[in-house]
Design a protein around this motif. Structure first.
Motif, PDB file in Angstrom:
ATOM      1  N   TYR A 176      -9.893   1.335  -2.954  1.00 32.01           N
ATOM      2  CA  TYR A 176     -11.418   1.382  -3.312  1.00 32.01           C
ATOM      3  C   TYR A 176     -11.282   2.864  -4.096  1.00 32.01           C
ATOM      4  O   TYR A 176     -10.847   3.866  -3.835  1.00 32.01           O
ATOM      5  N   ALA A 177     -12.223   2.997  -5.125  1.00 34.74           N
ATOM      6  CA  ALA A 177     -12.471   4.134  -6.064  1.00 34.74           C
ATOM      7  C   ALA A 177     -13.214   5.308  -5.378  1.00 34.74           C
ATOM      8  O   ALA A 177     -13.032   6.077  -5.786  1.00 34.74           O
ATOM      9  N   GLY A 178     -13.925   4.839  -4.463  1.00 30.56           N
ATOM     10  CA  GLY A 178     -14.798   5.875  -3.611  1.00 30.56           C
ATOM     11  C   GLY A 178     -13.888   6.675  -2.443  1.00 30.56           C
ATOM     12  O   GLY A 178     -14.639   7.328  -1.488  1.00 30.56           O
ATOM     13  N   ASN A 179     -12.697   6.453  -2.220  1.00 26.28           N
ATOM     14  CA  ASN A 179     -11.859   6.961  -1.115  1.00 26.28           C
ATOM     15  C   ASN A 179     -11.974   8.526  -1.371  1.00 26.28           C
ATOM     16  O   ASN A 179     -12.079   9.067  -2.449  1.00 26.28           O
ATOM     17  N   VAL A 189       0.946  -1.078   0.046  1.00 27.62           N
ATOM     18  CA  VAL A 189       0.088  -0.013   0.010  1.00 27.62           C
ATOM     19  C   VAL A 189       0.913   1.133   0.106  1.00 27.62           C
ATOM     20  O   VAL A 189       1.662   1.482   0.903  1.00 27.62           O
ATOM     21  N   GLU A 190       0.962   1.853  -1.052  1.00 29.03           N
ATOM     22  CA  GLU A 190       1.775   3.040  -1.307  1.00 29.03           C
ATOM     23  C   GLU A 190       0.847   4.364  -1.548  1.00 29.03           C
ATOM     24  O   GLU A 190      -0.004   4.389  -1.805  1.00 29.03           O
ATOM     25  N   PRO A 191       1.689   5.479  -1.062  1.00 28.81           N
ATOM     26  CA  PRO A 191       0.853   6.780  -1.195  1.00 28.81           C
ATOM     27  C   PRO A 191       0.372   7.123  -2.462  1.00 28.81           C
ATOM     28  O   PRO A 191       0.612   6.405  -3.655  1.00 28.81           O
ATOM     29  N   ASP A 192      -0.877   7.796  -2.513  1.00 24.89           N
ATOM     30  CA  ASP A 192      -1.385   8.277  -3.723  1.00 24.89           C
ATOM     31  C   ASP A 192      -1.848   9.411  -3.794  1.00 24.89           C
ATOM     32  O   ASP A 192      -1.544  10.323  -2.988  1.00 24.89           O
ATOM     33  N   ALA A 193      -2.825   9.970  -4.602  1.00 22.58           N
ATOM     34  CA  ALA A 193      -3.323  11.286  -4.536  1.00 22.58           C
ATOM     35  C   ALA A 193      -3.875  11.870  -3.205  1.00 22.58           C
ATOM     36  O   ALA A 193      -3.892  13.121  -3.001  1.00 22.58           O
ATOM     37  N   TRP A 194      -4.346  10.915  -2.583  1.00 24.97           N
ATOM     38  CA  TRP A 194      -4.976  11.508  -1.103  1.00 24.97           C
ATOM     39  C   TRP A 194      -4.275  11.354  -0.031  1.00 24.97           C
ATOM     40  O   TRP A 194      -4.384  11.886   0.873  1.00 24.97           O
ATOM     41  N   GLY A 195      -2.714  11.011  -0.491  1.00 22.70           N
ATOM     42  CA  GLY A 195      -1.909  11.418   0.588  1.00 22.70           C
ATOM     43  C   GLY A 195      -0.843  10.213   0.979  1.00 22.70           C
ATOM     44  O   GLY A 195      -1.130   9.237   0.254  1.00 22.70           O
ATOM     45  N   THR A 196      -0.208  10.194   1.846  1.00 28.17           N
ATOM     46  CA  THR A 196       0.621   9.025   2.226  1.00 28.17           C
ATOM     47  C   THR A 196      -0.177   8.213   3.274  1.00 28.17           C
ATOM     48  O   THR A 196      -1.326   8.688   3.532  1.00 28.17           O
ATOM     49  N   ILE A 197       0.171   7.038   3.531  1.00 27.20           N
ATOM     50  CA  ILE A 197      -0.455   6.005   4.289  1.00 27.20           C
ATOM     51  C   ILE A 197      -0.097   5.908   5.729  1.00 27.20           C
ATOM     52  O   ILE A 197       0.870   5.472   6.036  1.00 27.20           O
ATOM     53  N   PHE A 198      -1.118   6.605   6.492  1.00 27.12           N
ATOM     54  CA  PHE A 198      -0.729   6.321   7.753  1.00 27.12           C
ATOM     55  C   PHE A 198      -1.375   5.167   8.333  1.00 27.12           C
ATOM     56  O   PHE A 198      -1.796   3.971   7.930  1.00 27.12           O
ATOM     57  N   SER A 199      -1.645   4.807   9.719  1.00 25.03           N
ATOM     58  CA  SER A 199      -1.724   3.581  10.349  1.00 25.03           C
ATOM     59  C   SER A 199      -3.329   3.189  10.327  1.00 25.03           C
ATOM     60  O   SER A 199      -4.130   4.068   9.881  1.00 25.03           O
ATOM     61  N   GLY A 200      -3.598   1.813  10.141  1.00 26.53           N
ATOM     62  CA  GLY A 200      -4.831   1.319  10.100  1.00 26.53           C
ATOM     63  C   GLY A 200      -4.959  -0.076  10.310  1.00 26.53           C
ATOM     64  O   GLY A 200      -4.041  -0.584  11.022  1.00 26.53           O
ATOM     65  N   SER A 201      -6.031  -0.729  10.001  1.00 26.81           N
ATOM     66  CA  SER A 201      -6.261  -2.175  10.236  1.00 26.81           C
ATOM     67  C   SER A 201      -6.774  -2.862   8.985  1.00 26.81           C
ATOM     68  O   SER A 201      -6.927  -2.469   8.195  1.00 26.81           O
TER      69      SER A 201
END
Ligand code: FRU
Length: 439
Positions: free
Chosen positions: A125-128, A69-81
């Motif tokens: 997901y396209a709806g992010n 899971v790499e950064p995209d237009a919405w930003g860098t990838i922070f923590s999650g589950s």
């Protein structure tokens, strides 16, 4: 392991290279434990946050699987589950893996990705973004399914509160409630939540907080109470603060989804934001704690979370050793009041641990443990309440960490150490020690 990497742990998970912080998206499926983590694949400081991925069949030996899971237009990838979507409610088939993480750009929003190949690759997901809120610190979504209410939930940290949302399809979310106002420690930002039902029916809400820890900086507090499908209620008085670990290097602790036998298996990031970027390792930074199984115990009418090394750690015991190594577990039993345990090397560097049955306290002193001058916040003595007698201590020593546990789970303490030579001497007064190599 080159000499440059003398602090790289032997049996703790580390990134092969680059920076690492929080464990993310952990799940168990088909005999494999999946661990994702905040990873900078390009350098050993916090930047370019992506999810690194490692897998293990025994929770001790890990294999790097890439950065899915790499950064995209919405930003860098922070923590999650992640959650194993057994029923396929999200629409990606039964047993798909659904992950939520924080997209961090100017603001923070919660985004989704899914995997149909057991977590090896993810499709965004396209709806992010899926969940938004007007708050500057809004992050670290933790998913779970609650059979009691036949619903999916996500708990998301929001400033100094935890927001709970419910869903039937893991895509559309209804805000249920928020917990935190007036409860526990508020000396920092609340991050990396978890919420789980324990075997006695009580619910535990995990709340990592930075700063505000008992010895400064980052630490893991938790609340015990009830969750009725809408709202978490803490059963303690508001001013009560409970810590999961009384060391200085236990942060962002969360549990695996779908663990077998109803287990609650937690892993923590073994560092502290006070000095995480300054620790003297090269090529990579940070390790994770050993896996721990969480439970519940009661003392003086209060419920507490018990923490024991996962049974996989006992299975990893090898032959008995005459002296400590950088890869061992020390078991100290027959502890008397004032028992003292010292790990040292020929350079005069040492870590001193003390147990007082009278004061119901355990302490670890790393002030002269080796390299300590890279940060003023590093040299310290950490102390823990023991909630009664400790029958045996289990002390896990690796190249740059010491984790001490009451074998019965009433106390845990995790501290980093950077001896310039490995500790090779153990002195125990007031107890009986056995040393096992870790295989
Ligand atoms: C906790 C944390 C999280 C965030 C992540 C960013 O250590 O600050 O709240 O998602 O690190 O790397």
């Amino acid at each position: 392991v080159t000499n440059k990497e003398k602090y790289r742990p032997a049996y703790h998970h580390t990134p092969a290279w680059g920076w690492m912080n929080d464990p993310n998206g952990m799940f168990y499926k088909d005999g494999v434990w999946h661990l994702y983590y905040q990873h900078n694949p390009y350098g050993s400081l916090w930047d370019n946050l992506s999810w690194g991925h490692s897998t293990s069949r025994d929770l001790v030996h890990w294999t790097f699987e890439g950065d899915p899971v790499e950064p995209d237009a919405w930003g860098t990838i922070f923590s999650g589950s992640s959650i194993v979507d057994h029923d396929g409610v999200a629409g990606y088939g039964k047993e798909a893996v659904v992950a939520y993480y924080t997209s961090a750009r100017e603001g923070q929003t919660q985004s989704m990705a899914y995997s149909t190949d057991n977590g090896t690759t993810f499709t965004k997901y396209a709806g992010n973004p899926v969940i938004t809120a007007k708050a500057p610190d809004f992050r670290d979504p933790h998913l779970f399914y609650a059979p009691d209410f036949k619903k999916y939930y996500v708990i998301v940290s929001c400033g100094q509160k935890m927001n709970i949302y419910s869903s039937d399809d893991l895509k559309t979310w209804t805000f249920e409630s928020s917990f935190g106002e007036g409860y526990g420690c508020h000396e920092g930002v609340w991050e990396c939540p978890d919420l789980m039902k324990m075997s006695n029916g009580k619910w535990v809400l995990v709340c990592n907080i930075n700063p505000g820890g008992p010895f400064g900086g980052s630490a893991t507090q938790y609340f015990v109470g009830n969750f009725d499908g809408h709202k978490f209620t803490c059963e303690s008085n508001p001013e009560v603060t409970k810590w999961m670990d009384y060391g200085k290097d236990h942060y962002a602790a969360v549990t695996f989804d779908n663990a077998p036998d109803g287990r609650h298996v937690a892993i923590a990031w073994m560092s502290n934001w006070q000095y995480a970027t300054q620790v003297p390792t090269q090529q990579y930074r940070s390790a994770n704690s050993i896996p721990r199984d969480l439970g519940i115990f009661t003392d003086g009418g209060e419920d507490y979370v018990s923490v024991v090394p996962s049974p996989e750690m006992t299975a990893a015991r090898g032959r008995r050793l005459a002296s400590p190594s950088t890869k061992c577990e020390i078991v100290v039993s027959k502890l008397r009041d004032g028992a003292t345990i010292v790990l040292s090397n020929g350079k005069g560097e040492k870590v001193t641990m003390k147990y007082s049955s009278k004061n119901k306290a355990f302490a670890m002193d790393r002030r002269t443990s080796g390299k300590v001058d890279f940060s003023d916040a590093f040299p310290c003595v950490t102390t823990a309440p023991t909630h009664g007698r400790i029958n045996a201590l289990r002390i896990f020593v690796d190249a740059s960490s010491i984790e001490a546990f009451d074998a019965d789970g009433k106390m845990a303490m995790t501290n980093l150490v950077f001896p310039t030579e490995p500790y090779n001497k153990l002195t125990v007064k007031g107890g009986k020690a056995v040393i096992y190599e870790i295989k």
